[in-house]
Design an enzyme around this catalytic site. Structure first.
Site, short mmCIF file in Angstrom:
data_model
loop_
_atom_site.label_atom_id
_atom_site.label_comp_id
_atom_site.label_asym_id
_atom_site.label_seq_id
_atom_site.Cartn_x
_atom_site.Cartn_y
_atom_site.Cartn_z
N ASN A 79 35.36 31.56 31.55
CA ASN A 79 36.52 32.97 31.48
C ASN A 79 37.42 32.52 30.79
O ASN A 79 38.93 32.49 30.57
CB ASN A 79 36.50 33.16 32.64
CG ASN A 79 37.57 33.94 33.37
OD1 ASN A 79 37.62 35.19 32.70
ND2 ASN A 79 37.90 34.31 34.35
N TRP A 80 36.91 33.62 29.60
CA TRP A 80 37.89 33.74 28.63
C TRP A 80 39.55 34.22 29.06
O TRP A 80 40.80 33.83 28.45
CB TRP A 80 37.95 33.83 27.78
CG TRP A 80 36.99 33.05 26.41
CD1 TRP A 80 36.59 31.90 26.79
CD2 TRP A 80 36.05 33.33 25.49
NE1 TRP A 80 35.57 31.24 26.08
CE2 TRP A 80 35.81 32.27 24.74
CE3 TRP A 80 36.57 34.00 24.50
CZ2 TRP A 80 34.92 31.64 23.55
CZ3 TRP A 80 35.95 33.92 22.59
CH2 TRP A 80 34.85 32.72 22.55
N LYS A 81 39.48 35.31 30.14
CA LYS A 81 40.56 36.03 31.00
C LYS A 81 40.87 37.37 29.43
O LYS A 81 40.34 37.26 29.07
CB LYS A 81 41.27 35.36 31.57
CG LYS A 81 40.66 34.12 32.11
CD LYS A 81 41.38 33.78 33.41
CE LYS A 81 40.78 33.46 34.40
NZ LYS A 81 41.62 32.49 35.80
N HIS A 104 36.11 38.93 40.38
CA HIS A 104 37.53 37.86 40.14
C HIS A 104 38.85 37.54 41.00
O HIS A 104 39.09 39.09 41.25
CB HIS A 104 37.26 37.40 38.60
CG HIS A 104 38.70 36.34 38.28
ND1 HIS A 104 39.47 36.02 38.87
CD2 HIS A 104 37.82 35.05 37.99
CE1 HIS A 104 39.95 34.50 38.56
NE2 HIS A 104 39.08 33.86 37.84
N GLU A 145 41.40 37.26 40.41
CA GLU A 145 42.26 37.92 39.27
C GLU A 145 42.00 39.34 39.64
O GLU A 145 43.08 40.84 39.93
CB GLU A 145 42.77 38.07 38.74
CG GLU A 145 43.26 36.14 37.97
CD GLU A 145 43.19 35.67 36.67
OE1 GLU A 145 42.17 35.76 36.04
OE2 GLU A 145 42.92 34.43 37.06
N GLU A 198 35.66 30.15 44.05
CA GLU A 198 36.87 29.77 43.13
C GLU A 198 37.91 30.05 44.05
O GLU A 198 38.72 31.28 44.86
CB GLU A 198 37.60 30.94 41.85
CG GLU A 198 36.55 31.02 41.28
CD GLU A 198 36.49 31.08 39.64
OE1 GLU A 198 36.65 30.51 38.22
OE2 GLU A 198 36.97 32.52 39.51
N GLY A 216 43.99 28.14 37.34
CA GLY A 216 44.86 28.17 36.61
C GLY A 216 46.26 27.13 37.29
O GLY A 216 47.92 27.06 36.57
N SER A 259 40.00 24.96 37.62
CA SER A 259 41.01 24.35 37.63
C SER A 259 39.96 23.32 36.86
O SER A 259 40.06 21.43 37.32
CB SER A 259 42.05 23.32 37.77
OG SER A 259 43.14 24.71 37.94
N GLY A 278 38.10 28.52 33.71
CA GLY A 278 39.14 29.64 32.96
C GLY A 278 40.07 28.46 31.25
O GLY A 278 39.09 28.63 30.40
N GLY A 279 41.05 28.02 31.92
CA GLY A 279 41.86 27.98 31.05
C GLY A 279 41.28 26.28 29.89
O GLY A 279 41.31 26.29 28.55
#
Ligand code: PGA
Length: 295
Positions: free
Chosen positions: A56-58, A144, A146, A214, A220, A258, A279-280
């Protein structure tokens, strides 16, 4: 410097598909790689749930760097020729078509991060599932945390988006997860159950649904639940799914929050975990491929 700081060339030696020994987790129908299931049912369940590693590149990525990342990933996936796991990247909507084009023929899949429930119409700034499909997507993340937090997405909105994904021929990755205060109050499993029942539409089956667990507090932050906590959450999710679909044993359940190269093997070996939503760490080709290798 773009967003791909620390991007490394993919080393083939890191990417050989290795035969994974049967682990104790195979008794929970976890994918064990190859044969050796203790019962016929276990064997077929294991084979049904091919691990999915989703990035997930956001809201990260401008064309040049994003294409470079996608090309590295596509080359890595093609080189290894994984048939026992799937790799997916979900770039920002502006890049879905270009990344799908860059990934074409490699085996790397491309998805969206969100979609509107409607196919078209007066919804300024939104993107429909049909548009994502048209751009080359196969999956779309819905719900998600977010988006639930930033955009007020409720379970019923998420459910409508999952139905929109089906209408367009996409597989929705339905995200659920508890906040820190919900966990501290001991409400994790009931929160997951409520979100799942509210967000998964009738008609769900192994072929048309992926669920991502999640924990909001793990996203994150570098913090993760213990392996036992992940297993307990996933076992509960699968149990609840049993009341929503006849196919619960085949639905892939991803852990997200994470995940990185250094903890992927442990998290992916947890019971009932069939992949990861990353993600990251998905913004670095070598790291993302290392996570995929751990699946
Ligand atoms: P993270 O994000 O891997 O950076 O924690 C996961 C996600 O939000 O899907």
């Amino acid at each position: 410097m773009g967003f791909l700081t620390g991007r490394h060339a993919y080393h083939p030696s890191h990417g050989q598909a290795t035969k994974r020994p049967l682990t104790a987790n195979a008794t929970t129908f976890r994918y064990a790689g190859y044969g050796m299931g203790r019962t016929g049912r276990e064997f077929s369940m294991a084979r049904t749930r091919r691990p999915l590693i989703a990035g997930n590149w956001k809201m990260n990525g401008l064309k040049a760097d994003a294409l470079a990342l996608a090309k590295d990933l596509a080359a890595g996936v093609k080189q290894v020729g994984w048939s026992d796991r799937e790799l997916l990247v979900c770039p920002p909507a502006t890049l879905v078509a270009a990344i799908a084009e860059a990934a074409r023929g490699s085996g790397l899949l491309v998805g969206g991060q969100n979609c509107h429930a409607k196919a078209s119409g007066a919804h300024t700034g939104d993107v429909s599932a049909e548009m994502l499909k048209d751009a080359g997507a196969t999956h779309v993340i819905v719900g998600h945390s977010e988006r639930r937090a930033d955009c007020g997405e409720t379970d019923s909105i998420v459910r409508a988006k999952a139905e929109a994904a089906w209408r367009a021929g996409l597989v929705p990755i339905v995200c659920i997860g508890e906040t820190l205060s919900e966990r501290e109050a001991g409400d994790t499993l009931s929160v997951l159950e409520t979100q799942l029942k509210g967000s998964v539409p009738p008609g769900a089956a192994a072929a048309n649904l992926v669920v991502a667990y999640e924990p909001v507090w793990a996203i994150g932050t570098g913090k993760t639940p213990t392996v036992d906590e992940v297993s307990a959450a996933h076992a509960h999710i699968r149990k609840v799914l049993g009341g929503l679909t006849g196919d619960a044993a085949g639905v892939r359940l991803l852990y997200g929050g994470s995940v990185k190269g250094s903890n992927a093997a442990e998290l992916l070996a947890a019971g009932d975990v069939d992949g990861a939503l990353v993600g990251g760490a998905s913004l670095h080709a070598a790291e993302f491929l290392a996570i995929a290798k751990a699946a």
